[in-house]
Each structure stands twice: as C-alpha cells, then as structure tokens.
Design an enzyme around this catalytic site. Sequence first.
Site, PDB file in Angstrom:
ATOM      1  N   THR A  42       8.128   0.030   0.935  1.00 45.15           N
ATOM      2  CA  THR A  42       7.251   0.133  -0.062  1.00 45.15           C
ATOM      3  C   THR A  42       7.863  -0.311  -1.362  1.00 45.15           C
ATOM      4  O   THR A  42       9.077  -0.289  -1.514  1.00 45.15           O
ATOM      5  CB  THR A  42       7.026   1.633  -0.008  1.00 45.15           C
ATOM      6  N   GLY A  85       9.557   5.628   1.934  1.00 44.26           N
ATOM      7  CA  GLY A  85       8.823   6.189   3.099  1.00 44.26           C
ATOM      8  C   GLY A  85       8.852   7.727   2.861  1.00 44.26           C
ATOM      9  O   GLY A  85       8.450   8.034   1.860  1.00 44.26           O
ATOM     10  N   LEU A 108       4.028  -2.272   2.768  1.00 39.84           N
ATOM     11  CA  LEU A 108       3.750  -2.872   3.959  1.00 39.84           C
ATOM     12  C   LEU A 108       4.103  -1.775   5.222  1.00 39.84           C
ATOM     13  O   LEU A 108       4.041  -2.011   6.358  1.00 39.84           O
ATOM     14  CB  LEU A 108       4.532  -4.190   4.110  1.00 39.84           C
TER      15      LEU A 108
END
Length: 562
Positions: free
Chosen positions: A372, A465, A391
Amino acid sequence: MLRKITVYFFILFISGCTNRSLTERGLVTEKAMVVSAHPLASEVGATILERGGNAIDAAVAVQFALAVVYPDAGNIGGGGFLVLRQQDGSIDALDYREKAPMAAHRDMYLDAEGEVLEGLSFKGHLAAGVPGTVDGMVKAHEKYGTMPWAELVQPAVLLAAQGFPLTQKEAKKLNEQREDFIRYNTKRPAFILQDKWRKGDTLRLPDLAHALERIRDNGRAGFYEGTTATLIEEEMKRGGGIITKEDLRAYNSVWRKPLTAEAYDYRIITMPPPSSGGIALIQLLTISEDYPLHEWGWNTAKSAHLMIEAERRVYADRATHLGDPDFYKVPVQGLLQEDYIKSRMKNFAPGKATDSDKISAGTPAPPEGPNTTHYSIVDPMGNAVSVTTTLNSSFGSKIFVAGAGFLLNNEMDDFSVKPGYPNSYRLIGAEANAIAPGKRMLSSMTPTILEKDGELHMVVGSMGGSTIITTVYQIIINVTVHDFPMQGAINAGRFHHQWKPDFVLSEWGALGFGTGLKLWLQGHKIVPKSGGIGRATGILVLPDGKLEGGADPRGDDSAAGF
C-alpha cells in the site's frame, strides 16, 4: 541458562540504536505541501498546485504518477480510500476499494474437503479484484477538481513513455520480484526480462503509457471499456481469472460520510468501513486518552504495555465486526460508543500481558435500522487530502495486463477465505468479511485528518497492511502527546500487535533495552521486524501557519512544496 542468555541477546537486538532523530524537522513550506512515496510523484503534485490546481487535482496527478514510478503499490489496477477536508471545514470520503468479481463465491479458494488452497488468493489471476482506482479518480475530479482532466494525467504519461531513473530501493524490489513475474505472467513485459536492475537505470513503460493515454483522452471509459477492458478480459482468460468486461462496466466507487470523533482535544476525521482503520484508530485514541502517556514518556515500558494491550483488544473487534457495510450491518455506532470502548480495557492489568486466547471481540450495540502507499496534500487554499491506495501486497498479484503494462491487485486475499483462517498478514476474519459477488473486501487503510480548535492541524496515513492502523496511531500519539515534530514522529521506532498471532512486532530501535526486558518479564512475546513497520507520510500545520512535511526514511518518500 542458555535460554536466559538467548533472551538477553534478543532483547539487546530489538533495543538497538537507530540513527533516525526524534527531533528532526521535515521540509517546511509557506503555502502548499505534497508528501508521497516517491520524489517524482511528489514533484508532480507540487507542480499541479503551483499551476493553480487544488488538493484534489494534485491527488489525481500523484495517483497516476505513482502508478508509473512506484509500481509495487502505486496503481491503476488497484483501489483505495480518500479523505478530504476543505478549507471551509466541510469533509468528505471516497471509497474506491476493489470489488469481488460477479463470478466470485464464498468457497472459491477451498478444495473439495473445505480446506484452504494455499496461495490461490494471493498470487496469480484469481487473486485480483475489480480495480477501482480510475473510477475513484474520475469521481473525485468530477466533484472537486478544477483543472482539465487531461492535464492531470499527462505527467504520468510522460514518465511512462520517456522513462525515469530507478532509485536503489525500486531497483532492488524489481530484482527480487523477477522470479514471480516470470512465473505468473502469461505474457512477460520486456522490462522484467532484464537480468539485474541498478540504481539510475532508466525504466521505460510504453504499454503503460498507452494505457494512461486512453485514460487521459477518454476518462473512465478509457479503462473500464474499449481497448484496456478487452486486454484485461483477455489476460483473465489466459490465466484462469474471473474478471469480465461486465465486472469492469459495473464497478462504482462510493462517496461515504467520514467518521469523526474527539480525542486529546483534536477532532479526528477518518475513513469508515469497508476500511477498518477509522474505527480502530478512534478506539485506540479513545483508550489512550484515559492514561497519562505524556507523563509515562515515549515508548517506555508503561506506555508500550498500555498501547499493546489496547491494540490487542481493538484488533479482536476488527476480526469479528467489520466488513463491507453494503453487505453486512457493521455496528459502527456501537463500536464507537465511548462507554463500550473503555469497557474493553476492564481486564487490563498494568504489569501483565493478556493472553490473546482470553481476549475476544466485545459486544457493541447493534447498528440502527488492509502493499500500500499513502500520500498527503495541503493546497494554498487550505484544502487537505489524505489518500491511501494499494495493490495489497508488494506488486499485487504479480500479474501485468499484457499490452497495457499495469499490475493487477491481489485484494481477494483481504477477504476471509474461510472464517477464522488468517490471510497473508495473519489477520483473522469472520462472516462479516466473507466473499460475495460485488462485495468490497475489508481493509486496514487509515487515511486521516486532524483538526485543532476548528482549524486544519495534521494530514497523515501509511502503507503496511495490518500495521497501517498502529502506525497511524503511534504517529498521532507522537505528535499530540509527546510533542514530536512531524518528521520526528514518522522517524520514531514503531511496534505492533494485532491480537492474533499473539506477539509484538518491534522495529530495530523502537524499544530500549530496559523497556524490552520489562515487557518480556510482563509476558509479552516480542518479535523483531526487519525492513520497518509501515511507511507513512504526514503534514503538520505549525503554529505560524507554515506546513511541515514528514517523509518516511524507511522508503524513498519525499516532500515537495512551496
């Protein structure tokens, strides 16, 4: 005896010194600031602001520039969240999170015996959700943009067509991913076949330049219809994926009402579900407010213990109660009730770690009838944008759309592929986050804006994350409680707990020897984290009205402004 020696050297390791200063001041500018994960993207955003664009114009330009120069997370094949505060104090939030394709189903990653097929939701064509980035940027521009669309996309077109020099970190990442790129792609982009990339090498992406040209000239239709949509569907068919042209045409990003709360005399403005970040951040700050963290000091044993125990409980709530509000009645109001949040600490013991197996989600009042990257922007008018885009894991599914040159996400892994089964970030989910056609997967992204006395005070967010939430939380605490400058707050060592698995991740230097030893004696299991926790960007409004940009030294992050 051997165990004691091992523990001693382990604690010594995690308490190692860091060269990052806690008092360092970042770039200070008079009027405007852009901080992103790559110097070239930050320069693109600052140039847009200098030409008279506003924060949304700059956000659009930075998003597309990152898709070129920061391909492991910047994207047009992924999605994200945007939080906006305008200079008049009005706020908004845009959800352009990816969706499950219509052919997706609850058990799509399970075998005939109901066991998880390892890796299927994480790498390859079946891991990709329907991308939301382009639709999100179009909707943001339509509602708030002031400059012509084509002028905002053109800088990314030029970067892709003319090429740009790789940083050392980006060259290293491309080299590390080469094997997966070759393994998972049905047609290999020419650039991935180079044996070894080095700092300063020029990377040219002609297929991506053409894909961006179609977006520049045709807006949303340049991605979700026509040539690019055909290329995506053909890529899916070759690789066994399930995204179709119908999925692309049907995708829609959504304007949502931001979450707001008061903590430490600041107003927190952040993202609602399907982001879990906003709720978790508000819970963490509300809990922390009850304890004298300033008196206890930064990352002392008392402060770290309290913050770890708060994180443990908040992530237990995340695992059970959060999901896509369009599919599941998320008890947002109940989770944010002050009495409920504070009740979660009833079994907190000041000198003892809690066993995560003895912690479960709380029971909030029912509702009424998640590689990210982040960028932060403040424009000369005082409009502020906080954007986190992704992604999912680094370089997403590893799949490049042949002929279009962009990577597809692997966001399907952010669903609960099976209730109680951990995803790639070891986050556990439940029914609220089960796979369903057209559903958005739960995320940890936490784009956030703070006000003080009714005025803009801070713009902040992070990649990372499951560690995004705790990264943003600790940076806010560093500034508001411990009086760090923006750059120092981002430099500061970080730690993370997410309920399950039951251990504390700790950066090198985040905990001193005394703190690490005390936490270990209290029962905390501490695991060193190489490569850093999170990667944040932030902007702080200083007392004289100037702007300080904080760019994370863990990456190539850079601030630009004037």
